[in-house]
Enzyme design. Structure first.
Site, PDB file in Angstrom:
ATOM      1  CB  ALA A  97       5.390  29.870  31.221  1.00 49.37           C
ATOM      2  N   GLY A 152       9.237  27.234  33.502  1.00 50.88           N
ATOM      3  CA  GLY A 152       9.855  27.277  32.140  1.00 50.88           C
ATOM      4  C   GLY A 152      11.293  28.077  32.462  1.00 50.88           C
ATOM      5  CD  GLU A 180       9.650  23.281  31.418  1.00 48.52           C
ATOM      6  OE1 GLU A 180       9.049  22.273  31.233  1.00 48.52           O
ATOM      7  OE2 GLU A 180       9.004  24.512  31.535  1.00 48.52           O
ATOM      8  CD  GLU A 239       6.217  23.452  35.358  1.00 44.88           C
ATOM      9  OE1 GLU A 239       6.649  24.158  34.600  1.00 44.88           O
ATOM     10  OE2 GLU A 239       6.393  22.692  36.219  1.00 44.88           O
TER      11      GLU A 239
END
Length: 258
Positions: A66, A109, A112, A132
């Site tokens: 992300a 992300g 994911e 993360e």
């Protein structure tokens, strides 16, 4: 198709292709990219001429995570009220089967996003992880929920708590990746798989995907009841009659999506 600034779209036969296109950021997910991804997937999902969707990135990165620049200064309230990644939830609910064709980094992300798809086809250059923890947060787009379901609690805990990456071979052994192919063959293999899926009856594809997803959200007894209900309901379709007749007559079925 509409113009997008962070993705590229194309259609090949009954397959819709979405290519993440933020090369300057290794396809890091920001609010614009996630919104455009969700919108493009919804448009393909509404098109009866599309039977499979492929999501891919570049040779260097499927999506490297992300976009930290968009998050680092936000407060908890701002992230709750204006979550820049809320579109990923809508993306994960499309009815059409989705293949993630992953080369390079699929981290945070990006990992994911791949797990929000139905099949992960990985190049031998792919790298997966949920780093993360090294940023002072935890996965927030499904990583702590989908990863244990894919590879088991203990393997997922190691990855989430250490933040380390695993290569494509390890990801396949762990059960995260559907198949690993040479990087040079990734797009051809994804296209062949997508075409094979898209040739099937569309309502039956929807039913199969819904039943598969139910296995992640229900207990075994409830899931078996759901599967039986869906299975029997498909005998109302013309495509069920055509598929079984074609099998009996030793010919290829001619599905009409009805």
């Amino acid at each position: 198709m509409s113009d997008y600034s962070t993705i590229l779209l194309s259609t090949r036969g009954r397959v819709g292709w979405i290519t993440l296109n933020r090369p300057e950021a290794l396809n890091a997910l920001n609010s614009t990219l996630v919104e455009e991804l969700a919108a493009a997937a919804a448009a393909f999902d509404a098109d009866e001429e599309i039977g499979c969707i492929v999501v891919t990135g570049s040779e260097r990165a499927f999506a490297a995570g992300a976009d930290i620049k968009q998050m680092e200064d936000r407060s908890a309230v701002e992230m709750s009220l204006r979550n820049p990644f809320v579109g990923l939830e809508a993306f994960s609910r499309v009815r059409t089967p989705v293949i993630a064709a992953v080369a390079g980094y699929a981290l945070g992300g990006g990992c994911e996003l791949a797990m929000a798809c139905d099949i992960i086809l990985a190049a031998d250059t792919a790298r997966f992880g949920q780093p993360e923890i090294t940023l002072g947060v935890i996965p927030g787009l499904g990583g702590t929920q989908r990863l244990p379901r894919a590879i088991g609690y203990y393997k997922a805990a190691e990855l989430v708590l250490t933040g380390r990456m695993m290569d494509a071979a390890e990801a396949e052994r762990a059960g995260l990746v559907s198949r690993v192919v040479p990087a040079a063959d990734l797009f051809a293999e994804a296209e062949a798989m997508a075409e094979q899926i898209a040739a099937k009856s569309l309502p039956v594809l929807y039913a199969a995907k819904e039943s598969l997803r139910a296995s992640l959200e229900t207990g075994a007894a409830e899931g078996l009841r759901f599967e039986k209900q869906v299975f029997t309901s498909l005998f109302a379709l013309d495509d069920q009659k055509e598929g079984m007749a074609a099998f009996r007559e030793k010919r290829a079925p001619r599905f009409t999506n009805r």
